[in-house]
Design a protein around this motif. Sequence first.
Motif, mmCIF file in Angstrom:
data_model
loop_
_atom_site.group_PDB
_atom_site.id
_atom_site.type_symbol
_atom_site.label_atom_id
_atom_site.label_comp_id
_atom_site.label_asym_id
_atom_site.label_seq_id
_atom_site.Cartn_x
_atom_site.Cartn_y
_atom_site.Cartn_z
ATOM 1 N N ASP A 237 -21.952 -36.071 3.938
ATOM 2 C CA ASP A 237 -21.259 -35.676 3.411
ATOM 3 C C ASP A 237 -20.769 -34.162 3.210
ATOM 4 O O ASP A 237 -21.688 -33.184 3.539
ATOM 5 N N ILE A 238 -19.755 -34.030 1.829
ATOM 6 C CA ILE A 238 -20.136 -32.685 2.001
ATOM 7 C C ILE A 238 -20.540 -31.826 1.568
ATOM 8 O O ILE A 238 -21.303 -30.449 1.962
ATOM 9 N N ASP B 251 -12.101 -31.380 -6.641
ATOM 10 C CA ASP B 251 -13.226 -32.125 -5.025
ATOM 11 C C ASP B 251 -14.339 -31.391 -6.500
ATOM 12 O O ASP B 251 -15.398 -30.285 -6.398
ATOM 13 N N ASP C 39 -10.139 -28.800 1.927
ATOM 14 C CA ASP C 39 -11.179 -28.570 2.265
ATOM 15 C C ASP C 39 -11.854 -27.716 1.334
ATOM 16 O O ASP C 39 -11.789 -26.799 0.266
ATOM 17 N N HIS D 15 -14.934 -25.758 5.659
ATOM 18 C CA HIS D 15 -15.532 -27.701 5.673
ATOM 19 C C HIS D 15 -14.131 -28.389 5.232
ATOM 20 O O HIS D 15 -14.317 -28.121 4.189
ATOM 21 N N GLN E 139 -13.108 -32.559 4.595
ATOM 22 C CA GLN E 139 -13.325 -33.596 4.240
ATOM 23 C C GLN E 139 -12.057 -34.576 4.798
ATOM 24 O O GLN E 139 -11.108 -34.701 4.584
ATOM 25 N N ARG F 243 -10.669 -37.245 5.321
ATOM 26 C CA ARG F 243 -10.948 -38.817 4.748
ATOM 27 C C ARG F 243 -9.386 -39.447 4.681
ATOM 28 O O ARG F 243 -9.757 -40.950 4.202
ATOM 29 N N CYS G 294 -15.541 -41.540 6.299
ATOM 30 C CA CYS G 294 -15.353 -39.788 5.906
ATOM 31 C C CYS G 294 -15.736 -39.573 6.664
ATOM 32 O O CYS G 294 -16.947 -38.936 6.937
ATOM 33 N N ILE H 114 -16.369 -34.867 8.259
ATOM 34 C CA ILE H 114 -16.727 -33.579 7.567
ATOM 35 C C ILE H 114 -16.305 -32.263 9.423
ATOM 36 O O ILE H 114 -16.649 -33.019 10.233
#
Length: 393
Positions: A96-97, A133, A167, A195, A197, A199, A214, A216
């Motif tokens: 994940d992020i 986010d 992002d 970075h 995401q 999605r 999802c 990255i």
Amino acid sequence: MTPDEIIRTFLDHYRRLDHRDAPESSLIPPPGDPVLFTTSGMHPLTPYLLGRPHPGGRRLVNVQRCLRTTDLDEVGDRTHLTVFDMLGSWSLGDYDIATSLRWGHQLLTEGFGIDPGRLHATVFGGDEQLGPDETAWRTWTALGVPVEANDAENWWSNGPTGPCGPDSEIFVWTGDGPPAGTPGTDGRWMEVWNHVQLRHHRHADGRLTPLPLCSIDTGMGLERLELVLTGGRDVYQGERLRPWVAAVRDRWSLGEPELRVVADHLRSAVVVLADGVRPGNTGRGYVLRRLLRRALTTLWRDDPSRSLAELPDDPFRDTGRWFRQQPDVGRLRAVVADEERRFRGLLERGRPLVDRVRARGPLTERDYHWLHDTHGLPRDLVDGLLSVAVIEP
Ligand code: SER
């Protein structure tokens, strides 16, 4: 650190974290692709980000040469380039992020030794469709990195349709004194890494639907990171731009922004040529033609009698090596020489026409149309003629 060391450190960090090397693509996307050039490391991976399994697995890393015409007007400042190398890492529906940001922070501070106090982050703050986010915000705060939230600026897409998402951008302080303000308020914060995401999928009617994975997608500009690590003033002091700047400065006396534009455009043109593009009036060929002609116009404004043939071979050859290409330098320079000859010919034929129109006063839209439709002189060429005093044969 040299660019080679930076690339090795980046790749090794992600290889240790079980990422496999994704092959680098050419600047020319495969047939049927709607974009003219590869603009980011994620672009060639689009089918996999949409759900197709990648032969390398779910964790990937690479370095990808990219070309962005969207930044063309900003080229000449300290940090924007037309062609550059992007260091990229991907999780195809794997981690994940929060993990991506933590690994990124570790690489910047421990791998590259950047003082953590010189970092600032931005995150997506939400809009009418999606909430903020919070994961990225919490992760940065836990890492002790100050954060700023934005809306549209922290939403990344590769075009009007396709994979997209919020992002988080990482900025490094490049000012002389201690860090001040935020990326939104002080231009000395320079963005180095993004970075994203991935999605969501944006459809032609503007709707967003969730992607099956999802993912990255991260991308860091090599030349900018080099600037940070070497304490340089601008990317043109970097190892892979300096030879172009020196070759031009030794032969023409240009102001600093013009020198940068010429160095950027010549280097970019060489990479585009080495990937097989030839100058033309449409598409990729036109972008290449514009790069070469813009460089020539700038040089001839200083001294119209000179030629690109006077430049040494080294930067041409080294650029091919830096961007992992193997151009035939002799052939490549012959294409440049041919384009220069054509351009000179066009300017010579166009000059009396433009002079005649200009004698009546400043050029109007109708004049531009007439010069274009009746005499085949495009607007940028006319503008070039207006700015170059005399073109000698
Ligand atoms: N695709 C994102 C960008 O180009 C991150 O790689 O900024």
